[in-house]
Design an enzyme around this catalytic site. Structure first.
Site, PDB file in Angstrom:
ATOM      1  N   THR A  13       0.840  -1.202   0.000  1.00  0.00           N
ATOM      2  CA  THR A  13       0.000   0.000   0.000  1.00  0.00           C
ATOM      3  C   THR A  13       0.872   1.248   0.000  1.00  0.00           C
ATOM      4  OG1 THR A  13      -0.173   0.208   2.423  1.00  0.00           O
ATOM      5  CG2 THR A  13      -1.718  -1.288   1.335  1.00  0.00           C
ATOM      6  N   SER A  15       2.512   2.736  -2.493  1.00  0.00           N
ATOM      7  CA  SER A  15       3.801   2.317  -3.061  1.00  0.00           C
ATOM      8  C   SER A  15       4.180   3.014  -4.363  1.00  0.00           C
ATOM      9  CB  SER A  15       3.802   0.800  -3.275  1.00  0.00           C
ATOM     10  OG  SER A  15       2.646   0.363  -3.955  1.00  0.00           O
ATOM     11  N   THR A  16       3.671   4.225  -4.577  1.00  0.00           N
ATOM     12  CA  THR A  16       4.033   4.937  -5.807  1.00  0.00           C
ATOM     13  C   THR A  16       5.292   5.776  -5.642  1.00  0.00           C
ATOM     14  OG1 THR A  16       2.564   6.778  -5.217  1.00  0.00           O
ATOM     15  CG2 THR A  16       1.637   5.029  -6.603  1.00  0.00           C
ATOM     16  N   ILE A  19       9.545   4.899   0.417  1.00  0.00           N
ATOM     17  CA  ILE A  19       9.819   3.578   0.955  1.00  0.00           C
ATOM     18  C   ILE A  19       8.933   2.527   0.297  1.00  0.00           C
ATOM     19  CG2 ILE A  19       9.658   2.161   3.048  1.00  0.00           C
ATOM     20  CD1 ILE A  19      10.493   4.640   4.648  1.00  0.00           C
ATOM     21  N   GLY A  20       7.674   2.852   0.076  1.00  0.00           N
ATOM     22  CA  GLY A  20       6.759   1.896  -0.543  1.00  0.00           C
ATOM     23  C   GLY A  20       7.206   1.455  -1.918  1.00  0.00           C
ATOM     24  N   SER A 141       7.545   3.102  12.948  1.00  0.00           N
ATOM     25  CA  SER A 141       8.613   4.105  12.933  1.00  0.00           C
ATOM     26  C   SER A 141       9.262   4.154  14.304  1.00  0.00           C
ATOM     27  CB  SER A 141       8.039   5.484  12.605  1.00  0.00           C
ATOM     28  OG  SER A 141       8.973   6.514  12.840  1.00  0.00           O
ATOM     29  N   TYR A 154       1.499  11.942  14.698  1.00  0.00           N
ATOM     30  CA  TYR A 154       2.173  10.925  13.893  1.00  0.00           C
ATOM     31  C   TYR A 154       2.726   9.820  14.787  1.00  0.00           C
ATOM     32  CZ  TYR A 154       5.848   8.789  11.027  1.00  0.00           C
ATOM     33  OH  TYR A 154       6.661   7.892  10.368  1.00  0.00           O
TER      34      TYR A 154
END
Length: 264
Positions: A13, A15-16, A19-20, A141, A154
């Site tokens: 998910t 992932s464009t 990190i993805g 994270s 976050y």
């Protein structure tokens, strides 16, 4: 170590980019059929074509869906009803003082960073259990442990990722499905680079140098004293998705450069 994911379908998910996208590259390089996800058709298409160009024999396809919504998650599952590997990478961040974060932003961060992973994991895990094999990974994270004062909302969501991944791992005990969290630290993704770039331009230095300065100033406990690359984070994710990681579940796998100053 040769990681071979031939015959496995992996959904990543968000992932464009960042990190993805690096994770999608790593899984495709290891032989998995990879499903790229993003909010727009254009960005999904660009990412798919980039991976295909790098690995011409890879089986890569994409689904444009906003996973911050229930309807977006349903769209993904309808388009791709089966997954052997699910990487819950989708996430957002921003530096805002606690007293300036309205309720709507707390809810937005929860929807994107937490509930998206809950929904798709709930959809795909039963099929993995039925097959007796599966991998679910949540991108948490170091901020989920060292809550940053400049983006508490976050940090809260990244702590939630740890709770969900550990709880789900226990729920799926003995099924052959592993659930783990991976904890990056400051990473040279597009989002971080955009945040660092103004300071880099002002000082006349590269964004990598500015990122290193940021780590030393804001994350002084870092042992590597620099930001990680997206590929370094992706390498950890690909490993926990592999057969070689079959005895690793319910774990919080750190790839944050040693920022978290505890032994466990």
């Amino acid at each position: 170590m040769l990681i071979d994911l031939t015959g496995k379908t992996a959904i990543v998910t968000g992932s464009t980019a960042g990190i993805g996208l690096a994770i999608a590259h790593g899984l495709a390089r290891s032989g998995a059929s990879v499903v790229v996800n993003g909010r727009t058709e254009a960005r999904v298409h660009t990412a798919v074509e980039e991976i295909r160009a790098a690995y011409p024999d890879a089986n890569v396809r994409g689904v444009a869906a906003d996973l911050a919504t229930a309807s977006g998650c349903e769209k993904l599952v309808n388009a791709e009803p089966h997954a052997d590997i699910l990487v819950n990478n989708l996430g957002i961040f921003e530096a805002v003082d606690f007293f300036e974060i309205p309720d709507d932003d707390w809810q937005r961060f929860f929807n994107v960073n937490v509930l998206s992973g809950v929904r798709v994991s709930r959809a795909y895990a039963p099929g993995m259990v039925e097959n007796g094999w599966g991998r679910i990974v949540f991108l948490s994270s170091e901020s989920g442990i060292n809550i940053p004062t400049e983006m508490i909302h976050y940090g809260f969501t990244k702590s939630a990722n740890l709770s969900v991944s550990r709880g789900l791992a226990k729920r799926l005990a003995g099924t052959g499905v592993t659930v783990n969290a991976v904890l990056p630290g400051p990473t040279l993704s597009e989002g971080v680079m955009a945040m660092i770039e103004p300071a880099a331009k002002k000082q006349g230095i590269s964004t990598e140098e500015a990122a290193s300065q940021f780590v030393k100033a804001k994350r002084p406990s870092s042992i590597i004293q620099r930001a990680a690359t997206t590929e370094e984070v992706a390498n950890m994710v690909v490993y926990v998705c592999s057969q070689q990681a079959s005895a690793t579940t319910g774990a919080a796998m750190r790839v944050e450069g040693g920022i978290v100053d505890t032994l466990t």
